[in-house]
Design a protein around this motif. Structure first.
Motif: not given
Length: 433
Positions: A73-102
């Motif tokens: 997904d273009a809006d997600i830059s990466k997904v990592e595992i944290a602690g006992p098994g959380f899925l941490n999602f990193y938002q793609n800031t460039e994609a967000l900035a492009a959406r805001l510009d639009a």
């Protein structure tokens, strides 16, 4: 973003179920929350820990398989595992900035109305002209104005209707007081609240004055020229008080938007006659009422919508019914929104139902009561002053500006007076709104 991530996780679960990693029939509530520490991503889900037991796997192992199964997904830059098994999602800031510009490049910020443009009546503010505007009028005025602006922004044609209370028995009392001492009355009208109290005191203290007040009501309703002249004079002064407050609040209401109760006076007899012709009228203790099966009291008896008192007088319901058909037939509205506090919910439900039964509005027209709470004091009841009166709106705004002025001056003593006052107005009025 949360909805988008939930959708991605659901796709991964479907894929893992098809591959036999997860058992059939699982339908978990997928939770996605904001992370507390942004160095660990923007959003987190505990889905791997929720499903580890039915999957017969360790949470971190299932988390790895979920990450592998997640669609790109273009809006997600990466997904990592944290602690006992959380899925941490990193938002793609460039994609967000492009959406805001639009969005910022679009005059409507990318927001589009769901459905065709409509002609919408917004019934808002509606103060009683016998008194000055008070704190209780604030919510109808501000919320109604806000919604009207949003609808216009989205392309609807908005017709503001300020349904002021400018008719009724109290005007006889006010007219009698104006007649009794016209010169003093003119100066006293600068303080409407004081003028009303003085007239009420005369009404309570003098049987002769009270009788004359009642006679003047009859003359006013019959169209007596002198009564109408005084009535217009009183209303003009009252409305100028209201307009000053609307201007101060930055509310888009003008004299042209006033459509008071008096505007429907000539149609009230017709409303009652038309209800009778439709077979909707019943008599109860001399009053003429509309009974509707869906409205009953605690004893399961039908509730009356009274449209004419035993003495022949009309009520709010009659005026509101006349207003519905004016808005349908003359204004040609597709929708009418009524910004009145929640205590009137039953009244409007009954009026709207009766209006439809009588054919006053077409089936396609939306009638909606936009209810809201009251401004309450420490006792949990609608706000009053210490002496039991309502708090004038002008006094509230004055105090808000003064408090803002004191605060800003204390923190920025170097600012000049004009700038301090300008900031105090913006902050004080804005805070109240």
């Amino acid at each position: 973003m949360k909805d988008s991530i939930r959708h991605l996780i659901q796709q991964a679960l479907t894929r893992l179920t098809a591959d036999g990693v997860l058992p059939e029939g699982l339908s978990p509530a997928i939770q996605v929350e904001n992370t507390k520490d942004k160095t660990h991503g923007d959003f987190a889900s505990n889905i791997a820990m929720m499903l580890a037991k039915p999957a017969g796997m360790k949470p971190r192992d299932l988390a790895e398989k979920l990450i592998a199964a997640l669609p790109a997904d273009a809006d997600i830059s990466k997904v990592e595992i944290a602690g006992p098994g959380f899925l941490n999602f990193y938002q793609n800031t460039e994609a967000l900035a492009a959406r805001l510009d639009a969005l910022l490049a679009d005059a409507k910020l990318g927001v589009r109305k769901n459905g065709p443009a409509q002609r919408v009546v917004v019934d808002l503010s509606a103060p009683n002209l016998a008194k000055e505007m008070h704190v209780g009028h604030l919510r109808s005025t501000i919320i109604g104005d806000g919604v009207a602006r949003v609808l216009e922004f989205l392309g609807d044609e908005v017709i503001r209707q300020n349904h002021v209370g400018d008719w009724g028995t109290q005007f006889g009392m006010l007219l009698a007081y104006m007649q009794e001492n016209p010169e003093a009355a003119e100066s006293e009208l600068a303080d409407l609240e004081g003028f009303y109290r003085a007239a009420k005191k005369r009404f309570d203290d003098s049987a002769e004055f009270a009788e004359r007040a009642r006679e003047l009501v009859v003359q006013l309703q019959a169209g007596d020229a002198e009564c109408l002249r005084l009535w217009h004079r009183f209303n003009d002064i009252s409305l100028s008080h209201c307009q000053a407050l609307y201007d101060r609040l930055g509310v888009r209401l003008s004299m042209a938007d006033v459509k008071g109760e008096s505007a429907y006076n000539d149609d009230l007899a017709n409303v009652v006659a038309d209800l009778k012709a439709k077979g909707l009228l019943s008599e109860s203790d001399g009053a003429r009422c509309v009974f509707m099966e869906q409205f009953k009291n605690a004893e399961d008896n039908p509730l009356p919508l009274i449209v004419q008192k035993a003495g022949g007088g009309y009520l709010y319901a009659t005026t509101d019914l006349a207003a519905t058909r004016y808005r349908a037939n003359v204004l040609k509205a597709d929708r009418a929104l009524y910004f009145v506090d929640q205590r009137q919910a039953l009244h409007f439900q009954m009026v709207f139902t009766a209006a439809r039964l009588a054919g006053f509005v077409p089936a396609s027209m939306q009638l909606e009561h936009m209810g809201f709470g009251t401004m309450n004091g420490a006792d949990g009841r609608p706000f009053k002053t210490r002496d039991g009166g309502t708090v004038k709106l002008v006094d509230l705004l004055d105090e808000a500006e003064e408090r803002a002025y004191t605060l800003v001056k204390g923190k920025n003593p170097e600012l000049d007076e004009a700038e301090l006052r300008q900031i105090a107005r913006a902050v004080g009025i804005g805070a109240v709104k």
